[in-house]
Design a protein around this motif. Sequence first.
Motif, PDB file in Angstrom:
ATOM      1  N   ALA A   1      -2.750  -2.679   1.690  1.00  0.00           N
ATOM      2  CA  ALA A   1      -1.770  -3.102   2.695  1.00  0.00           C
ATOM      3  C   ALA A   1      -0.462  -2.332   2.563  1.00  0.00           C
ATOM      4  O   ALA A   1       0.209  -2.037   3.555  1.00  0.00           O
ATOM      5  CB  ALA A   1      -1.505  -4.602   2.571  1.00  0.00           C
ATOM      6  N   LEU A   2      -0.107  -1.979   1.333  1.00  0.00           N
ATOM      7  CA  LEU A   2       1.175  -1.319   1.074  1.00  0.00           C
ATOM      8  C   LEU A   2       1.061   0.200   1.129  1.00  0.00           C
ATOM      9  O   LEU A   2       2.079   0.898   1.215  1.00  0.00           O
ATOM     10  CB  LEU A   2       1.684  -1.751  -0.300  1.00  0.00           C
ATOM     11  N   SER A   3      -0.156   0.718   1.112  1.00  0.00           N
ATOM     12  CA  SER A   3      -0.364   2.164   0.989  1.00  0.00           C
ATOM     13  C   SER A   3       0.221   3.011   2.133  1.00  0.00           C
ATOM     14  O   SER A   3       0.543   4.176   1.903  1.00  0.00           O
ATOM     15  CB  SER A   3      -1.856   2.474   0.826  1.00  0.00           C
ATOM     16  N   PRO A   4       0.397   2.491   3.356  1.00  0.00           N
ATOM     17  CA  PRO A   4       1.056   3.327   4.362  1.00  0.00           C
ATOM     18  C   PRO A   4       2.522   3.621   4.026  1.00  0.00           C
ATOM     19  O   PRO A   4       3.107   4.557   4.587  1.00  0.00           O
ATOM     20  CB  PRO A   4       0.958   2.481   5.647  1.00  0.00           C
ATOM     21  N   PHE A   5       3.102   2.848   3.135  1.00  0.00           N
ATOM     22  CA  PHE A   5       4.526   2.955   2.855  1.00  0.00           C
ATOM     23  C   PHE A   5       4.848   3.477   1.448  1.00  0.00           C
ATOM     24  O   PHE A   5       5.851   4.160   1.251  1.00  0.00           O
ATOM     25  CB  PHE A   5       5.190   1.582   3.022  1.00  0.00           C
ATOM     26  N   VAL A   6       4.021   3.119   0.476  1.00  0.00           N
ATOM     27  CA  VAL A   6       4.321   3.402  -0.934  1.00  0.00           C
ATOM     28  C   VAL A   6       3.336   4.407  -1.499  1.00  0.00           C
ATOM     29  O   VAL A   6       2.121   4.270  -1.317  1.00  0.00           O
ATOM     30  CB  VAL A   6       4.286   2.097  -1.765  1.00  0.00           C
ATOM     31  N   LYS A   7       3.873   5.415  -2.200  1.00  0.00           N
ATOM     32  CA  LYS A   7       3.035   6.417  -2.856  1.00  0.00           C
ATOM     33  C   LYS A   7       2.459   5.864  -4.153  1.00  0.00           C
ATOM     34  O   LYS A   7       1.254   5.938  -4.383  1.00  0.00           O
ATOM     35  CB  LYS A   7       3.858   7.674  -3.140  1.00  0.00           C
ATOM     36  N   HIS A   8       3.313   5.337  -5.021  1.00  0.00           N
ATOM     37  CA  HIS A   8       2.850   4.714  -6.254  1.00  0.00           C
ATOM     38  C   HIS A   8       4.005   3.972  -6.930  1.00  0.00           C
ATOM     39  O   HIS A   8       5.176   4.150  -6.591  1.00  0.00           O
ATOM     40  CB  HIS A   8       2.245   5.738  -7.233  1.00  0.00           C
ATOM     41  N   PHE A   9       3.638   3.157  -7.896  1.00  0.00           N
ATOM     42  CA  PHE A   9       4.597   2.561  -8.824  1.00  0.00           C
ATOM     43  C   PHE A   9       4.604   3.424 -10.086  1.00  0.00           C
ATOM     44  O   PHE A   9       3.575   3.993 -10.458  1.00  0.00           O
ATOM     45  CB  PHE A   9       4.181   1.129  -9.181  1.00  0.00           C
ATOM     46  N   TRP A  10       5.743   3.488 -10.751  1.00  0.00           N
ATOM     47  CA  TRP A  10       5.809   4.282 -11.981  1.00  0.00           C
ATOM     48  C   TRP A  10       6.610   3.526 -13.048  1.00  0.00           C
ATOM     49  O   TRP A  10       7.506   2.752 -12.736  1.00  0.00           O
ATOM     50  CB  TRP A  10       6.410   5.658 -11.724  1.00  0.00           C
ATOM     51  N   VAL A  11       6.219   3.734 -14.289  1.00  0.00           N
ATOM     52  CA  VAL A  11       6.890   3.099 -15.423  1.00  0.00           C
ATOM     53  C   VAL A  11       7.134   4.160 -16.488  1.00  0.00           C
ATOM     54  O   VAL A  11       6.209   4.872 -16.887  1.00  0.00           O
ATOM     55  CB  VAL A  11       6.052   1.951 -16.022  1.00  0.00           C
ATOM     56  N   VAL A  12       8.379   4.270 -16.930  1.00  0.00           N
ATOM     57  CA  VAL A  12       8.736   5.168 -18.033  1.00  0.00           C
ATOM     58  C   VAL A  12       9.255   4.303 -19.177  1.00  0.00           C
ATOM     59  O   VAL A  12      10.114   3.450 -18.978  1.00  0.00           O
ATOM     60  CB  VAL A  12       9.823   6.178 -17.616  1.00  0.00           C
ATOM     61  N   SER A  13       8.703   4.518 -20.376  1.00  0.00           N
ATOM     62  CA  SER A  13       9.165   3.779 -21.551  1.00  0.00           C
ATOM     63  C   SER A  13       9.314   4.749 -22.713  1.00  0.00           C
ATOM     64  O   SER A  13       8.619   5.771 -22.782  1.00  0.00           O
ATOM     65  CB  SER A  13       8.186   2.654 -21.907  1.00  0.00           C
TER      66      SER A  13
END
Length: 279
Positions: A34-46
């Motif tokens: 549902a979100l893929s037309p708008f969002v490329k990906h989520f990212w996490v840096v630690s």
Amino acid sequence: MDSTTHFSRPSMGLLNLNEGDKRYQLTRHAPSEALSPFVKHFWVVSWDLNGLDSYPQHVVPNPCVNLVIERGNTFFFGPSGRKFSYLINGKGSVFGVKFKPGGFFPFIRVPVSSLYGQPMEVSGVLDVSAESLEERLLGDGCDADKARYMDSLLCAHLPAEDAQARLVHNIVQQIEQDREMLRVDDLSSSWNIHTRKLQRLFNQYVGIGPKTVIKLYRLQNAADLIDRGLHCDLVKLSQELGYHDQSHFIKDFKSIIGSTPEEYVNSRKNLSSNIRTGG
């Protein structure tokens, strides 16, 4: 959303990514359908550099809006036209949402160019405070669970699909993939869109102009090839990237990366030498 879906490790603008891998961990997670037309990906840096030197990570930005969740600095950030640096030190983490080019406009319905140098508060878009997001997403816990939480939050504010946003995304995708696309006039002809309309679309949906987007992708590609040691012949590299004028390549590279291609190659050689000798 499939929490087991992870992306391969393209640099996506992170300069000298192999060296960065030694200092921090980066994961990327796919959005729900549902979100893929708008969002490329989520990212996490630690990272945990306690007792170690700080590390400056240099980034050539993509033409995308990012929601960056960081202690005391949580905002929607618009794209920039040149390299920026993030100093990693101590111990910490940052959670982010990378929207597709054109994908953030449907959430706000105001020109994305308004974010240039002026980040947007999260509360006006998601009805949550920055502090609550920081508490929820920067503490202990599984990165995939954090991505699912953010996915649900964005889906609760899901806008209608926008045909113009999809058009802009496709145009930007062509810029990214077609190395011969070096002039706005060529882009205009390819899509049969007048240059002035193209400028307006990019102002509204991307936040920076098509000329800048073209430069970002070309020079990101050049820096990535140099980082990976795949190119030392700069004349040949400029030609492979679609530049027919070496001086044009040098000027563009310096405007985005902050140094000439030759200086950048030498800086990579010096870094490799220091690593081998323990310097």
